[in-house]
Design a protein around this motif. Structure first.
Motif, short mmCIF file in Angstrom:
data_model
loop_
_atom_site.label_atom_id
_atom_site.label_comp_id
_atom_site.label_asym_id
_atom_site.label_seq_id
_atom_site.Cartn_x
_atom_site.Cartn_y
_atom_site.Cartn_z
N ALA A 246 42.29 49.26 41.09
CA ALA A 246 42.19 50.56 41.98
C ALA A 246 41.96 50.35 43.28
N SER A 247 40.95 49.27 43.41
CA SER A 247 40.62 49.18 44.93
C SER A 247 41.79 48.82 45.90
N HIS A 248 42.48 48.03 45.25
CA HIS A 248 43.85 47.77 46.02
C HIS A 248 44.71 48.88 46.17
N ASP A 249 45.07 49.82 45.04
CA ASP A 249 45.83 50.72 45.32
C ASP A 249 45.19 51.77 46.43
N ALA A 250 43.73 51.84 46.49
CA ALA A 250 43.17 52.52 47.34
C ALA A 250 43.08 52.22 48.75
N GLY A 251 43.63 50.82 48.78
CA GLY A 251 43.54 50.19 50.30
C GLY A 251 42.08 49.57 50.63
N ASP A 252 41.42 49.37 49.43
CA ASP A 252 40.18 48.69 49.73
C ASP A 252 40.10 47.52 49.34
N GLU A 253 40.57 46.44 50.25
CA GLU A 253 40.72 45.09 49.80
C GLU A 253 39.24 44.37 50.05
N THR A 254 38.48 44.58 50.88
CA THR A 254 37.24 44.03 50.83
C THR A 254 36.55 44.19 49.63
N GLY A 255 36.65 45.69 49.11
CA GLY A 255 36.00 45.90 47.93
C GLY A 255 36.69 45.15 46.70
N ARG A 256 37.79 45.07 46.93
CA ARG A 256 38.79 44.27 45.70
C ARG A 256 38.19 42.83 45.66
N VAL A 257 37.90 42.49 46.79
CA VAL A 257 37.69 40.80 46.89
C VAL A 257 35.96 40.71 46.14
N ASP A 258 35.20 41.64 46.63
CA ASP A 258 33.93 41.49 45.81
C ASP A 258 33.85 41.80 44.51
N VAL A 259 34.88 42.54 44.00
CA VAL A 259 34.87 42.96 42.38
C VAL A 259 35.41 41.61 41.79
N ILE A 260 36.56 40.89 42.34
CA ILE A 260 37.12 39.88 41.56
C ILE A 260 36.03 38.52 41.60
N THR A 261 35.14 38.70 42.93
CA THR A 261 34.33 37.52 42.99
C THR A 261 33.17 37.94 41.76
N ARG A 262 32.85 39.02 41.67
CA ARG A 262 31.98 39.13 40.14
C ARG A 262 32.70 38.65 39.05
N ILE A 263 33.83 39.04 38.70
CA ILE A 263 34.48 38.75 37.55
C ILE A 263 34.45 37.17 37.49
N LEU A 264 34.75 36.34 38.72
CA LEU A 264 35.00 35.03 38.36
C LEU A 264 33.73 34.27 38.26
N ALA A 265 32.69 34.65 38.97
CA ALA A 265 31.38 34.23 38.48
C ALA A 265 30.81 34.60 36.81
N ALA A 266 31.37 35.58 36.41
CA ALA A 266 30.92 35.79 35.05
C ALA A 266 31.89 34.96 34.36
N HIS A 267 33.10 34.61 34.22
CA HIS A 267 33.56 33.67 33.83
C HIS A 267 33.24 32.48 33.70
#
Length: 488
Positions: A246-267
């Motif tokens: 949704a962040s990508h679709d809304a044009g918020d690429e910085t927010g997208r990076v932050d969210v995926i970083t959290r996902i990666l850390a959890a895995h």
């Protein structure tokens, strides 16, 4: 033997939309022969055909099937329940087709009929209210949507019905749209884990088209789930994944990076290697979209190390191919060729033909764009020999191979012609013999333009078959070839 509808949906899952439709058309013919047109069995078969057409994107034809099913007079309690389902399907299909006035009229009529049939307190009544509330939200009538969704939630809750989870998800979207400042997901701590997980899944499935509104909803969901389930719970991670998109679709690429970083850390915390690798590849793409090319390339290098620890050839090849494409886009052809060559070599160590083909197409396109046409021809021909001919990468590869054979260094502009040719071949194999004189197909403004020349006046059945075949072809190719563009 599995039921025809089960076979058709299995074919749909494989992307074989035309074959799925053929199965159901034959079933409708068989049911008509056994029970007659207008029978309750015929209505049921029409509904099944409508379901297949709906999944194949042929919304207008699906609406017609559902209408025909709903028009059959019921012959008892059970068939009256079925008729209510058919009418609900009409409204849902009309909504998907963007015919919102008609959809609202059908859904309101269906809700009234359900009220009369079931009574106000029965869950069967709420089944008609829920889609009406969703449509009202889509149309911007938030006050009416709130009224209907509250009645829906209360009904399912009092009945202990599992549909309370999707209803609570819809209520959250309505609350946020109302801007009242109320918490959209209240009292999750009072619900069992499995219901909370169902709410999370249902929220991700809501048809919220506005990108900003969807991002706001998923942000609230992720925060509520992290508090209720913890940061590493699959439900929380699923919500974060949806939020990244949704962040990508809304044009918020910085927010997208932050969210995926959290996902990666959890895995990583849980030692989930393959899931962490998928997150790392997503992070690399997100960093590139955010303008951090160097960060993206470093993440691809890290992903390659992760793939090495997993050890499966198809996984390693995928990372190398994507890394090579990123290097090419970054203007580093030497390292790009090295990675894509390695991707093909590693893929050949495994047993997955699609991986080999995709790696070969990527390398072949690179060689073509570098002007090394003979190498490109050999590589593309070998790749296409092992691929499904309608795979999106195979379509791209075939387009570029045609350019190579013409002595050109790029075939990117040939994609419309290649897809149109495949569309034409698909249609010709399914039309009645001796009917067609010429068929011209082109892609104009992103859609198919079709010019049909007949040898003779068609019978009514042949006209119907013509319409069916062209509808099926458009559905087939829009689904299977919508992602056929290739960077180059």
């Amino acid at each position: 033997m599995p039921a025809p509808a089960d076979i058709a949906f299995a074919l749909l899952r494989e992307g074989r939309f035309g074959d799925a439709e053929t199965v159901m058309l034959r079933e409708v013919e068989a049911v008509t022969a056994r029970h007659g047109q207008g029978s309750i069995e015929w209505a049921s078969a029409q509904c099944d055909l409508g379901n297949v057409l709906l999944q194949a994107g042929q919304l207008g034809r699906a609406v017609d099937c559902y209408r025909q099913a709903a028009a059959v007079a019921p012959r008892g309690h059970d068939s009256q329940k079925d008729q209510l389902t058919y009418r609900l399907n009409v409204g849902l299909a009309l909504r998907m087709a963007g015919r919102l006035d008609e959809a609202e009229a059908e859904l309101r009529k269906g809700a009234e009929e359900r009220l009369a049939f079931y009574g106000r307190d029965h869950a069967g009544h709420a089944f008609g209210l829920e889609p009406l509330a969703s449509l009202l939200l889509e149309r911007g009538d938030v006050a009416a949507a709130r009224q209907v969704v509250e009645e829906t939630v209360a009904n399912f809750w009092s009945n202990g019905h599992e549909r309370v989870a999707p209803a609570l998800a819809l209520r959250a979207a309505v609350v946020l749209a109302g801007g009242s400042g109320e918490p959209p997901f209240p009292a999750l701590d009072q619900l069992p884990d499995h219901v909370v997980e169902q709410i999370a899944h249902s929220t991700g499935q809501l048809p919220v088209e506005d990108g900003t509104a969807r991002k706001r909803l998923l942000t609230a969901l992720a925060a509520a789930l992290e508090e209720r389930l913890g940061p590493d719970h699959p439900g929380t991670l699923g919500a974060l994944s949806a939020l990244a998109n949704a962040s990508h679709d809304a044009g918020d690429e910085t927010g997208r990076v932050d969210v995926i970083t959290r996902i990666l850390a959890a895995h990583d915390r849980q030692g989930r290697q393959e899931e962490a690798l998928a997150a790392a590849l997503g992070l690399a793409m997100a960093l590139d979209d955010a303008g951090d090319t160097e960060g993206s390339l470093r993440t691809y290098a890290s992903a390659h190390e992760r793939a090495g620890r997993i050890g499966r050839p198809e996984v390693q090849s995928q990372v190398l191919r994507n890394w090579g494409l990123a290097l090419k886009e970054a203007g580093r052809p030497g390292p790009a060729e090295q990675r894509m060559t390695e991707a093909l070599e590693v893929a050949r160590r495994g047993a997955d033909h699609e991986t080999v083909g995709r790696a070969g197409v990527a390398l072949g396109l690179f060689l073509q764009h570098e002007g090394r046409l003979e190498e490109a021809r050999t590589t593309l021909e070998a790749a296409l020999a092992v691929m499904d001919p309608v795979h999106r990468d195979a379509i791209v590869g075939r387009s570029h191979l045609g350019a190579v054979l013409d002595g050109r260094t790029c075939g990117c502009g040939d994609m419309p012609e290649t897809i149109a040719a495949a569309f034409r071949e698909f249609v010709l194999t399914r039309l009645p013999a001796g009917l067609l004189d010429r068929l011209d197909v082109a892609i104009v403004d992103g859609d198919f333009k079709i010019d049909v020349h007949l040898k003779r006046e068609p019978a009514e059945a042949e006209i119907n078959r013509l319409n069916e075949v062209f509808g099926t072809a458009q559905a087939e190719f829009r689904h299977r070839l919508s992602d056929s563009r290739y960077a180059g």
